[in-house]
Scaffold this motif. Sequence first.
Motif, mmCIF file in Angstrom:
data_model
loop_
_atom_site.group_PDB
_atom_site.id
_atom_site.type_symbol
_atom_site.label_atom_id
_atom_site.label_comp_id
_atom_site.label_asym_id
_atom_site.label_seq_id
_atom_site.Cartn_x
_atom_site.Cartn_y
_atom_site.Cartn_z
ATOM 1 N N ALA A 125 0.837 -1.204 0.000
ATOM 2 C CA ALA A 125 0.000 0.000 0.000
ATOM 3 C C ALA A 125 0.869 1.252 0.000
ATOM 4 O O ALA A 125 0.590 2.223 -0.717
ATOM 5 C CB ALA A 125 -0.934 -0.009 1.209
ATOM 6 N N CYS A 126 1.914 1.245 0.806
ATOM 7 C CA CYS A 126 2.819 2.400 0.866
ATOM 8 C C CYS A 126 3.525 2.607 -0.473
ATOM 9 O O CYS A 126 3.658 3.756 -0.948
ATOM 10 C CB CYS A 126 3.840 2.208 1.980
ATOM 11 S SG CYS A 126 3.148 2.216 3.647
ATOM 12 N N LEU A 127 3.971 1.534 -1.099
ATOM 13 C CA LEU A 127 4.648 1.649 -2.393
ATOM 14 C C LEU A 127 3.698 2.182 -3.456
ATOM 15 O O LEU A 127 4.062 3.053 -4.256
ATOM 16 C CB LEU A 127 5.200 0.281 -2.810
ATOM 17 C CG LEU A 127 6.389 -0.250 -2.010
ATOM 18 C CD1 LEU A 127 6.700 -1.688 -2.421
ATOM 19 C CD2 LEU A 127 7.610 0.631 -2.214
ATOM 20 N N ALA A 128 2.467 1.661 -3.489
ATOM 21 C CA ALA A 128 1.494 2.118 -4.480
ATOM 22 C C ALA A 128 1.137 3.584 -4.256
ATOM 23 O O ALA A 128 1.028 4.365 -5.213
ATOM 24 C CB ALA A 128 0.238 1.239 -4.421
ATOM 25 N N ALA A 129 0.953 3.988 -2.997
ATOM 26 C CA ALA A 129 0.627 5.383 -2.706
ATOM 27 C C ALA A 129 1.771 6.306 -3.106
ATOM 28 O O ALA A 129 1.541 7.394 -3.670
ATOM 29 C CB ALA A 129 0.312 5.539 -1.219
ATOM 30 N N ALA A 130 3.003 5.891 -2.825
ATOM 31 C CA ALA A 130 4.158 6.707 -3.216
ATOM 32 C C ALA A 130 4.244 6.831 -4.734
ATOM 33 O O ALA A 130 4.599 7.894 -5.261
ATOM 34 C CB ALA A 130 5.436 6.084 -2.652
ATOM 35 N N ASN A 131 3.889 5.770 -5.438
ATOM 36 C CA ASN A 131 3.937 5.821 -6.898
ATOM 37 C C ASN A 131 2.850 6.743 -7.453
ATOM 38 O O ASN A 131 3.037 7.386 -8.491
ATOM 39 C CB ASN A 131 3.779 4.412 -7.481
ATOM 40 C CG ASN A 131 4.259 4.319 -8.914
ATOM 41 O OD1 ASN A 131 5.267 4.927 -9.277
ATOM 42 N ND2 ASN A 131 3.545 3.586 -9.743
ATOM 43 N N VAL A 132 1.696 6.819 -6.776
ATOM 44 C CA VAL A 132 0.653 7.761 -7.185
ATOM 45 C C VAL A 132 1.170 9.198 -7.098
ATOM 46 O O VAL A 132 1.002 10.006 -8.022
ATOM 47 C CB VAL A 132 -0.608 7.598 -6.320
ATOM 48 C CG1 VAL A 132 -1.605 8.713 -6.621
ATOM 49 C CG2 VAL A 132 -1.263 6.247 -6.575
ATOM 50 N N VAL A 133 1.803 9.524 -5.995
ATOM 51 C CA VAL A 133 2.357 10.867 -5.806
ATOM 52 C C VAL A 133 3.414 11.144 -6.872
ATOM 53 O O VAL A 133 3.450 12.243 -7.475
ATOM 54 C CB VAL A 133 2.955 11.016 -4.400
ATOM 55 C CG1 VAL A 133 3.639 12.375 -4.250
ATOM 56 C CG2 VAL A 133 1.872 10.842 -3.343
#
Length: 382
Positions: free
Chosen positions: A167-175
């Motif tokens: 989840a953290c990796l996906a959220a960082a990739n969104v940003v």
Amino acid sequence: MRLPVLFILITVSLDAMGIGLILPVMPELIADVRGTGLNDAALWGGILSAAYAIMQFGFAPTIGNLSDRFGRRPVLLVSMAVMALDYVVMAIAGSIWLLLAGRIVAGITAATHSTAFAFMADITEPEKRAKAFGLVSAGFGIGFILGPLLGGLLGDLDPRAPFVAAACLAAANVVFGLLILPESLPKERRRAFDWRRANPAGGLMQMGKLPGVRPLLAVMLAYQISNFVYPAIWAYWTQGAFGWDAGMVGASLAAYGVAMAVVQGGLVQPVLHRLGELRAVTWGLMLNTGCLIAYALISQGWMIWVMIPISAMGAMVAPALQGVLSRAAGADQQGELQGVLASLSALSMILSPLMMTQAFFWATREGGAIWWPGALLPWRRG
């Protein structure tokens, strides 16, 4: 375009990680939420895996068509954001039904790799697309390697930890994408969304109308079904034929993934420059056939390590074939085409394990007439 390409590679790596991330922790996680034993967990594990693949099969053309209508950027960013939220839900899931819902959503959001390929087609000249597709495929290879590794390492801490990390990796990739990702499909090259084309059957029929595409799609499906033999029965075959333990199985699969990533990321372009796309497909299929026969014939475990870099060279087939197909489709059909190809890939993930594991079962069953882990030549027990 270096940063946008990096975003695409991270996106497809996260898509691929979604498959392997949960494998090491799924038995413990299902047993925890179900309050039952390993056999029940295995049953539900199969259901969750099938749900993931079925969603990819059904929704890949829809996602691809949406990107042809609204552009690549919003589809990629929205899907990645939903993926991040989905991992959060799976991390806190207290019932098997919430886990199932999570895998269904994960299968839909992971279908965005069709849009990732379409983005690369948009920004790449037609004659160079096979190289670009090879780079994206290398990103998949990295994800397939990192997924089980991350799941195994974090799963030792807590069976839900891998989902938090994802989840953290996906959220960082969104940003990251919000900051650097441009739109690759101009408004004048977009087309109206049509539900009749935004499904596997409709998309396949539409792509089949393009000259010479139908037989190439059949070749792609056959290639993917045969190539999925590796994750489908590798662990069973190496244990039955050579007595390998889980560590050796994992190491060999990781080595194969690394070799594939090297081929698709660095060797595709030189091979295509020398052979051309169609000849690369032909020779690659011949190499794959020969390697599969060789795997069935080998009698010593060390021979597998010799075969891995050779058989990985066959990974040139997919990007070369995608390059040929991409040139046959129009600029406003790239998402649709990649959606159809993603559906074929998901279909192979459904069909191949059923076919390959059944073949392995009948060739190695107790009381059977033969002992045949390679499903080609008889093997003697012991």
